[in-house]
Design an enzyme around this catalytic site. Structure first.
Site, short mmCIF file in Angstrom:
data_model
loop_
_atom_site.label_atom_id
_atom_site.label_comp_id
_atom_site.label_asym_id
_atom_site.label_seq_id
_atom_site.Cartn_x
_atom_site.Cartn_y
_atom_site.Cartn_z
N MET A 30 0.92 -1.31 0.02
CA MET A 30 0.11 0.03 0.09
C MET A 30 0.70 1.07 -0.11
SD MET A 30 -3.54 -0.81 2.01
CE MET A 30 -2.93 -0.60 3.62
N LEU A 33 6.62 3.06 1.12
CA LEU A 33 7.53 1.94 1.40
C LEU A 33 8.97 2.06 2.50
CD1 LEU A 33 7.96 1.02 -2.49
CD2 LEU A 33 6.31 0.23 -0.74
N GLY A 36 11.28 -2.85 5.27
CA GLY A 36 10.30 -4.05 5.03
C GLY A 36 9.96 -4.35 3.56
N HIS A 37 9.55 -3.72 2.89
CA HIS A 37 8.82 -3.94 1.86
C HIS A 37 10.18 -4.17 0.86
CE1 HIS A 37 5.98 -1.03 3.19
NE2 HIS A 37 5.33 -1.96 2.69
N LYS A 149 4.69 -9.63 9.56
CA LYS A 149 4.11 -8.87 10.43
C LYS A 149 2.64 -9.10 10.43
CE LYS A 149 3.72 -4.33 9.81
NZ LYS A 149 2.23 -4.27 10.02
N VAL A 176 10.56 -7.37 9.52
CA VAL A 176 11.80 -6.53 9.56
C VAL A 176 11.42 -5.59 10.55
CG1 VAL A 176 13.36 -4.94 8.22
CG2 VAL A 176 12.33 -6.85 7.07
N SER A 186 4.45 1.48 7.44
CA SER A 186 4.24 2.46 7.10
C SER A 186 3.36 3.78 7.85
CB SER A 186 3.10 2.27 5.68
OG SER A 186 3.87 1.52 4.63
#
Length: 285
Positions: A30, A33, A36-37, A149, A176, A186
């Site tokens: 979504m 970023l 983790g992304h 997560k 992460v 985010s």
């Protein structure tokens, strides 16, 4: 990196990729970023020939209009990060592109969604399943990458893939974290300085609970201790703390040999809702 805004463009890219005999990885996000992304993108790059990341704040999975309105949107920064990370393509559609007409189909995931996030956010997983189904149909990936997560979301998506026979593999990548243990999200961008200072207590409570599970402390006692600890945390309003079976997500009354345990929580910190979890796979539980 190619950038697409329409489903037709994404479908054409996916078809060309498959016709060339290449494996395609999908990283649904979504936006806004973070590292983790980018770890998901790196994992997809390592295992696939082409990687497409989607950036779409999906309105149908928000039951709180303010949460949807305030969700961070940084499309230029996101595409810059994806290009630097080696993405082959990025898909940034509008809400009108994804939902040319209101979706009438309703998903029911039974017991999987009647706990934790599903109980707190009615309709949330229907929205998740709807948009994920649309992305799977358009992108036709061989593998799709999700962060651990959102463990309940991973379970829901795996059930979706099994029930609708999508020809792809779901890959769950470990959470992460920041140096102080806070799970990257985010939503962390919206934390006030005071809330950010308090936020590491969430992971600390999970880590303490995980240690108790490994020691064989009964689930009810683990939950009660975690709730009591977080109740004392300044600026933290706990929504739930669950000690559950990692596969079924159902609350545990006792541990079963060979069954992994997942510890999940959601909390409000100064108006920002955060979730986190820790898996306990000790062979004794």
């Amino acid at each position: 990196m190619q950038i697409f805004s329409t489903v037709a463009e994404l479908r054409a890219f996916a078809e060309a990729t498959r016709c060339a005999g290449h494996r395609l990885g999908l990283v649904p996000t979504m936006g806004a970023l973070h590292a983790g992304h980018l770890q998901l993108v790196a994992a997809a790059r390592a295992e696939c020939d082409a990687v497409v990341a989607t950036v779409f704040v999906n309105p149908t999975q928000f039951n709180n209009p303010d949460d949807y309105r305030l969700y961070p949107r940084l499309p230029q920064a996101d595409t810059d990060l994806l290009a630097a990370a080696g993405c082959t393509a990025a898909f940034l559609p509008s809400a009108e592109e994804m939902y040319p007409q209101p979706a009438l189909l309703r998903f029911d995931f039974g017991a999987l969604e009647r706990v934790m996030e599903g109980a707190q956010r009615p309709g949330h997983f229907n929205g998740v399943a709807t948009v994920v189904s649309k992305l799977f149909h358009a992108a036709r990936p061989h593998r799709a990458y999700f962060g651990q997560k959102d463990w309940q979301q991973v379970a829901i998506v795996r059930q979706l893939v099994a029930d609708l026979s999508f020809d792809l593999e779901i890959v769950a990548f470990p959470t992460v974290r920041e140096a102080d243990g806070l799970a990257m999200s985010s939503r962390n961008r919206r934390l006030s300085p005071a809330a950010r200072a308090a936020a590491p207590q969430l992971h600390q409570a999970l880590a303490a609970a995980a240690a108790q599970v490994r020691q064989g402390v009964p689930p009810a006692q683990v939950q009660a201790q975690a709730e009591a600890t977080l109740a004392q945390g300044p600026g933290i309003t706990l929504e739930y703390f669950a000690v559950a079976d990692a596969a079924t997500l159902q609350p545990l009354a006792a541990y079963a040999p060979g069954r992994a345990v997942v510890l999940c929580l959601a909390a409000d910190l100064g108006g920002v809702r955060l979730i986190d979890n820790v898996m306990v796979e000790d062979e004794r539980v």
